[in-house]
Design a protein around this motif. Structure first.
Motif, short mmCIF file in Angstrom:
data_model
loop_
_atom_site.label_atom_id
_atom_site.label_comp_id
_atom_site.label_asym_id
_atom_site.label_seq_id
_atom_site.Cartn_x
_atom_site.Cartn_y
_atom_site.Cartn_z
N LYS A 9 0.36 -1.52 -0.34
CA LYS A 9 -0.33 0.09 -0.19
C LYS A 9 1.16 1.59 -0.12
N SER A 291 -16.40 2.54 2.32
CA SER A 291 -14.54 1.81 2.34
C SER A 291 -15.16 1.58 0.88
N SER A 340 -6.80 2.40 -3.01
CA SER A 340 -8.67 1.97 -1.88
C SER A 340 -8.81 0.42 -2.26
N SER A 343 -6.50 -2.05 -0.31
CA SER A 343 -6.93 -1.69 1.05
C SER A 343 -8.64 -2.10 1.85
N ASP A 347 -9.78 -5.55 4.45
CA ASP A 347 -11.18 -5.75 5.57
C ASP A 347 -12.30 -6.40 4.60
#
Length: 505
Positions: A9, A291, A340, A343, A347
């Motif tokens: 990242k 997100s 993004s 990331s 999650d």
């Protein structure tokens, strides 16, 4: 030039830090690779070329090189203007070395400087984008490998269609991004060509060595036709660049739609982990997938910027630059989108039991029942299909899941379906055990035989192949980074040779 960026990242943000590894005293180690940086690299390359070709004598080359180096040093202090406009930098050169230093500009124009600068920025943006694709595909495969053979529902026309596996589902998206990576590498070869030395558009009467300029700046070669190099290629190559970015934004948008749709289920099977969602100011039950919306917004930004490029480039006579450097901005937006998404993928939580329950609650395995009847009992597919459809209608009307269908009722419905096709007195040819196996999600998945199907062996093969593809892209990227770093070193050595009067004759 920037050295290879490590996956992860932080790769995009670390670009300038890693650049220190290959920078020299001619460009301050913490200097941003802005328009002044690249103008200075072009000035260094031009200084080398005009001396090598005899456009200026070697003793003047020393003066020019000293002036270029001094301007670089002066503009490295905090608060310096660092203009990328040659006409703003030229007076600084003259102040140091006198008007003769402008002979370095022989056979150049702000037109070819501007076109070259765009490509230098685009070249870096393309490499950054490929790194983001490597990182995102790696994150997707990590998700797939958590439970590759777990059953999940797949949809057509917005309706549950057939069961597949998590590995099959995710490797589909990886394959789409594999294609994007191939397009990015092809784009790099197109972007990595030099317009420098084209002057305004028709070259000049100076014996400018355009191939040498390209080599010194790490380009793969010079764009041959000088009119195209300066005035046309920036439009169509920019169009290719934003098109590549658009294609991956569409793929990402589809994946985001899949994830967002889960939040409309009372029992989602692909969901953000607790602690990674947002809350509502009034509704305590809500867990907002912020997100997801961030990534979707980033994908929309790619499309918006690319649209801006198309409108800016549309119906322009040659020589106008209304679209600015929006092609590069679109590539950078695509990199931000993928970062993004990477990331977000970290999650996500996959709920195997919930996904299986979703499949078991409907009749997405009925296709396999029709296939089994044809393959094992020689029942025409259309008859088997009609029987399976009648069975689904019965099951739904009676609020029955596939596993709860009475076998006796299935026999009765089969007789009715066969009769409609004038196939009377045909007994249902499957045992109850085979009937229920054919209707099971795992039975349908395991029965798949085709290339690229959801069966475990094929999913494992695809995952291994995609890892190999990513490894190949990583090696390709490292190779291109090394070539650029080597070119930067060679440029600095050649420039220092001119400056010290020790250049090879």
């Amino acid at each position: 030039m920037i050295a290879p960026i490590r996956p992860g990242k932080a790769g995009f943000c670390a670009a300038l830090t890693i650049a220190m590894l290959t920078s020299t005293s001619l460009q301050a180690q913490d200097a941003p690779q802005d328009s002044f940086y690249w103008l200075s690299e072009m000035n260094k390359a031009s200084t080398v070329m005009v001396v090598e070709t005899g456009i200026v004598p070697a003793d003047l080359g020393v003066t020019i090189a000293d002036a270029v180096a001094q301007v670089i040093e002066d503009q490295s202090v905090e608060g310096a203007a660092r203009s990328g406009d040659y006409l703003q930098v030229e007076p600084l050169l003259i102040e140091i070395g006198g008007p003769d230093v402008t002979r370095m500009h022989s056979g150049r124009s702000r037109q070819d400087i501007g076109s070259t600068s765009e490509r230098l920025f685009q070249r870096e943006a393309v490499l950054q984008l490929l790194q983001a694709l490597i990182d995102t595909r790696t994150a997707l495969l990590t998700l797939a490998e958590t439970n590759p053979d777990a059953i999940v529902p797949a949809y057509t026309v917005g309706v549950q269609a057939q069961p597949i596996t998590l590995g099959h589902y995710i490797t589909g998206y990886v394959q789409a991004l594999d294609r994007a990576a191939e397009r990015v590498k092809v784009l790099y070869d197109e972007v990595n060509m030099s317009p420098l030395g084209s002057a305004a558009l028709g070259t000049s009467s100076f014996p400018v060595d355009r191939e040498r300029l390209a080599e010194l700046l790490g380009f793969g070669g010079a764009l041959e036709n000088s009119f195209d190099a300066n005035q046309l290629s920036r439009i169509d190559t920019g169009g290719v660049a934003v098109g590549v970015a658009n294609s991956m934004a569409l793929t990402v948008g589809t994946l985001l739609s899949d994830i967002e749709a889960q939040y409309r289920f009372t029992s989602p099977w692909l969901i953000l982990k607790d602690g990674t969602t947002g809350s509502s100011s009034i509704m305590p039950q809500k867990r907002n997938p912020n997100s997801v919306n961030t990534v979707r917004g980033n994908a929309s930004a790619v499309l918006a910027k690319s649209t801006g490029f198309y409108f800016g480039a549309h119906n322009l006579p040659h020589g106008l630059r209304d679209q600015g450097n929006s092609a590069t901005e679109t590539l950078e937006a695509a990199t931000k989108m993928l970062a993004s998404l990477e990331s977000l993928l970290g999650d996500l939580e996959f709920r195997e039991a919930v996904a299986l329950a979703e499949v078991n609650a409907d009749y997405s395995t009925s296709t396999e029942l029709a296939d089994v009847l044809q393959r094992e009992a020689d029942v025409p597919f259309r008859v088997g299909h009609h029987f399976a459809s009648m069975l689904v209608t019965y099951g739904r009307a009676n609020a029955l899941k596939p596993a709860d269908l009475p076998f006796a009722e299935a026999e009765k419905i089969f007789a009715e379906a066969a009769a409609e096709y004038d196939l009377a007195d045909i007994a249902f040819p499957l045992t109850e055990e085979r009937f229920r196996e054919a209707l099971s999600p795992q039975g349908m998945v395991n029965a798949s035989l085709g290339l690229g199907g959801p069966q475990p062996a094929e999913v494992a093969r695809m995952i291994a192949g995609q890892h190999a593809t990513i490894e190949g892209d990583t090696a390709w990227l490292a190779g291109e980074r090394k070539e650029l770093a080597d070119a930067a070193t060679a440029l600095n050595e050649a420039f220092e040779g001119i400056r010290t009067g020790t250049a090879a004759k």
